[in-house]
Design a protein around this motif. Structure first.
Motif, PDB file in Angstrom:
ATOM      1  N   LEU A   1      20.375  -5.003   1.956  1.00  0.00           N
ATOM      2  CA  LEU A   1      21.214  -5.895   2.959  1.00  0.00           C
ATOM      3  C   LEU A   1      22.416  -5.139   3.437  1.00  0.00           C
ATOM      4  O   LEU A   1      23.222  -5.484   4.305  1.00  0.00           O
ATOM      5  N   VAL A   2      22.735  -3.755   2.962  1.00  0.00           N
ATOM      6  CA  VAL A   2      23.761  -2.869   3.570  1.00  0.00           C
ATOM      7  C   VAL A   2      23.105  -1.610   3.445  1.00  0.00           C
ATOM      8  O   VAL A   2      22.318  -1.298   2.766  1.00  0.00           O
ATOM      9  N   ASP A   3      23.693  -0.860   4.217  1.00  0.00           N
ATOM     10  CA  ASP A   3      23.204   0.570   4.311  1.00  0.00           C
ATOM     11  C   ASP A   3      24.456   1.624   3.640  1.00  0.00           C
ATOM     12  O   ASP A   3      23.950   2.558   3.049  1.00  0.00           O
ATOM     13  N   ASP A   4      25.639   1.570   3.659  1.00  0.00           N
ATOM     14  CA  ASP A   4      26.670   2.380   3.202  1.00  0.00           C
ATOM     15  C   ASP A   4      27.772   1.722   2.652  1.00  0.00           C
ATOM     16  O   ASP A   4      28.516   1.177   3.143  1.00  0.00           O
TER      17      ASP A   4
ATOM     18  N   VAL B   1      30.227 -21.321   3.172  1.00  0.00           N
ATOM     19  CA  VAL B   1      29.542 -21.539   1.825  1.00  0.00           C
ATOM     20  C   VAL B   1      29.749 -20.536   1.053  1.00  0.00           C
ATOM     21  O   VAL B   1      29.381 -19.416   1.344  1.00  0.00           O
ATOM     22  N   ASN B   2      29.980 -20.946  -0.166  1.00  0.00           N
ATOM     23  CA  ASN B   2      30.231 -19.698  -1.128  1.00  0.00           C
ATOM     24  C   ASN B   2      28.992 -19.154  -1.876  1.00  0.00           C
ATOM     25  O   ASN B   2      28.045 -19.919  -2.385  1.00  0.00           O
ATOM     26  N   PRO B   3      28.622 -17.909  -1.747  1.00  0.00           N
ATOM     27  CA  PRO B   3      29.508 -16.930  -1.336  1.00  0.00           C
ATOM     28  C   PRO B   3      29.377 -16.526   0.361  1.00  0.00           C
ATOM     29  O   PRO B   3      28.139 -16.547   0.644  1.00  0.00           O
ATOM     30  N   PRO B   4      30.283 -16.434   0.925  1.00  0.00           N
ATOM     31  CA  PRO B   4      29.967 -16.457   2.355  1.00  0.00           C
ATOM     32  C   PRO B   4      29.282 -15.162   2.746  1.00  0.00           C
ATOM     33  O   PRO B   4      28.673 -15.104   4.042  1.00  0.00           O
ATOM     34  N   HIS B   5      29.384 -14.223   2.224  1.00  0.00           N
ATOM     35  CA  HIS B   5      28.706 -12.918   2.505  1.00  0.00           C
ATOM     36  C   HIS B   5      27.347 -12.985   2.288  1.00  0.00           C
ATOM     37  O   HIS B   5      26.371 -12.044   2.990  1.00  0.00           O
ATOM     38  N   LEU B   6      26.931 -14.202   1.812  1.00  0.00           N
ATOM     39  CA  LEU B   6      25.261 -14.252   1.467  1.00  0.00           C
ATOM     40  C   LEU B   6      24.753 -15.701   2.221  1.00  0.00           C
ATOM     41  O   LEU B   6      23.659 -15.449   2.311  1.00  0.00           O
TER      42      LEU B   6
ATOM     43  N   GLN C   1      27.327 -14.527  10.844  1.00  0.00           N
ATOM     44  CA  GLN C   1      27.381 -15.926  10.379  1.00  0.00           C
ATOM     45  C   GLN C   1      26.631 -16.765  11.110  1.00  0.00           C
ATOM     46  O   GLN C   1      26.291 -16.290  12.380  1.00  0.00           O
ATOM     47  N   VAL C   2      26.597 -17.890  10.601  1.00  0.00           N
ATOM     48  CA  VAL C   2      25.915 -19.099  11.426  1.00  0.00           C
ATOM     49  C   VAL C   2      26.581 -20.204  11.844  1.00  0.00           C
ATOM     50  O   VAL C   2      26.845 -21.030  10.845  1.00  0.00           O
TER      51      VAL C   2
ATOM     52  N   LEU D   1      19.901 -14.990  -4.270  1.00  0.00           N
ATOM     53  CA  LEU D   1      20.091 -15.036  -2.897  1.00  0.00           C
ATOM     54  C   LEU D   1      19.881 -13.976  -1.886  1.00  0.00           C
ATOM     55  O   LEU D   1      19.335 -13.885  -0.967  1.00  0.00           O
ATOM     56  N   MET D   2      20.453 -12.861  -2.599  1.00  0.00           N
ATOM     57  CA  MET D   2      20.140 -11.642  -1.908  1.00  0.00           C
ATOM     58  C   MET D   2      18.551 -11.615  -1.627  1.00  0.00           C
ATOM     59  O   MET D   2      17.990 -10.969  -0.505  1.00  0.00           O
ATOM     60  N   ALA D   3      17.775 -11.826  -2.657  1.00  0.00           N
ATOM     61  CA  ALA D   3      16.269 -11.412  -2.487  1.00  0.00           C
ATOM     62  C   ALA D   3      16.022 -12.460  -1.511  1.00  0.00           C
ATOM     63  O   ALA D   3      15.062 -12.089  -0.640  1.00  0.00           O
ATOM     64  N   LEU D   4      16.460 -13.791  -1.363  1.00  0.00           N
ATOM     65  CA  LEU D   4      15.986 -14.822  -0.416  1.00  0.00           C
ATOM     66  C   LEU D   4      16.206 -14.281   0.999  1.00  0.00           C
ATOM     67  O   LEU D   4      15.347 -14.412   2.006  1.00  0.00           O
TER      68      LEU D   4
END
Length: 310
Positions: free
Chosen positions: A56-59, A139-144, A173-174, A297-300
């Motif tokens: 989900l991120v590179d660096d 929505v918590n957590p907003p970065h996911l 974001q949406v 959540l990250m996997a989804l």
């Protein structure tokens, strides 16, 4: 957005800092608590390392370097194009903080509050530059979980909402727009309807906490992870939404009539539900389970990114 400030460095504030830094924007993060300020960098790095694992991120280092923890409100907000306020969810606390923010921002800055259900009119009426404030509820957590509810106060500059909607889309974001203030906004009113029914079913002895949770996790929630309630029913009858309404509208009206006198969540019922949950998850394990939730959540999210929208 060229410079962002985040006021409030807890779980939500740290998540917001990740949203903006991930999009390449420098962030200044401030919290009145020195302990929270000291803990924020390690919490943020841990989240980034998990996100790296799921692609989900590179660096990690580059994103982390964009987040600067500062020791004063003025240092955080004075040069910001956008301020995300994420302090404790209480009107008096937000009133005091927004007064301080409003006195320190530029005339053209925008301030979004992470309030979960308190309208901006309840804590920005006396704030300096109040026309620059609105709700930007994540929505918590907003970065996911990317949804953001944008809710203007009656005095919010009307040009801000379309500007912030576009800016939120640009940082991944949406956003949705709530056209006027209402307690709980959209997300928590929808969630509240489900929660209130869940408590009522538990109170009536119709199912256990675990089985009610299973109904959502392995039933409703599977569809809701990629479509909303109107699209769900549009696809659940051969003739679409109007066909579904003809078939089941009477049933849902009858159910709604059955709940016309909702009860508050009673202390005894809360104790009963808590006891069942603590049997499967001891209180000291809550933090670890939250971390597990975030990784799920990250996997989804990783999976959804690889799937076509249509």
């Amino acid at each position: 957005m060229k410079q962002v400030a985040v006021v409030g460095g807890g779980l939500v504030g740290s998540g917001w800092a990740l949203v903006f830094a991930r999009a390449g924007i420098p962030v200044r993060l401030f919290d009145a608590s020195e302990d929270i300020r000291q803990a924020a960098p390690s919490r943020i790095r841990a989240s980034l390392l998990d996100m790296l694992e799921f692609g989900l991120v590179d660096d990690v280092d580059a994103i982390a370097r964009r987040i600067e923890v500062v020791d004063s409100m003025v240092d955080a907000v004075s040069a910001a194009d956008y301020v995300q306020e994420s302090v404790f969810e209480r009107a008096d606390v937000k009133t005091a903080v927004c007064a301080e923010i409003g006195a320190a921002i530029r005339d053209d800055a925008v301030v979004g509050s992470s309030s979960s259900g308190i309208p901006a009119s309840m804590f920005t009426e006396q704030a300096p530059r109040r026309s620059r404030f609105l709700i930007a509820h994540p929505v918590n957590p907003p970065h996911l979980v990317p949804l953001v509810e944008l809710v203007p106060a009656p005095w919010t500059d009307p040009e801000i909402v379309p500007w912030l909607r576009e800016a939120m889309e640009q940082v991944g974001q949406v956003p949705i727009v709530v056209n006027r203030e209402i307690e709980g906004f959209i997300l928590n009113r929808l969630q509240g309807a489900l929660l209130n029914e869940a408590w009522a079913l538990l109170d009536a002895g119709l199912a256990s906490v675990a089985d009610i949770d299973r109904t959502v996790a392995h039933g409703l929630g599977l569809r809701w992870s990629f479509m909303g309630p109107f699209e769900t029913i549009d696809l659940n009858a051969p003739g679409g939404i109007e066909d579904y309404a003809q078939r089941l509208g009477t049933l849902y009206h009858s159910i709604a009539q059955d709940r016309r006198d909702p009860k508050p969540w009673s202390p005894d019922l809360i104790e009963f539900a808590t006891a069942e949950r603590r049997e499967v998850l001891a209180k000291p394990e809550l933090e670890a389970r939250s971390a597990w939730r975030n990784r799920r959540l990250m996997a989804l999210i990783s999976h959804k990114r690889g799937q076509p929208e249509r």
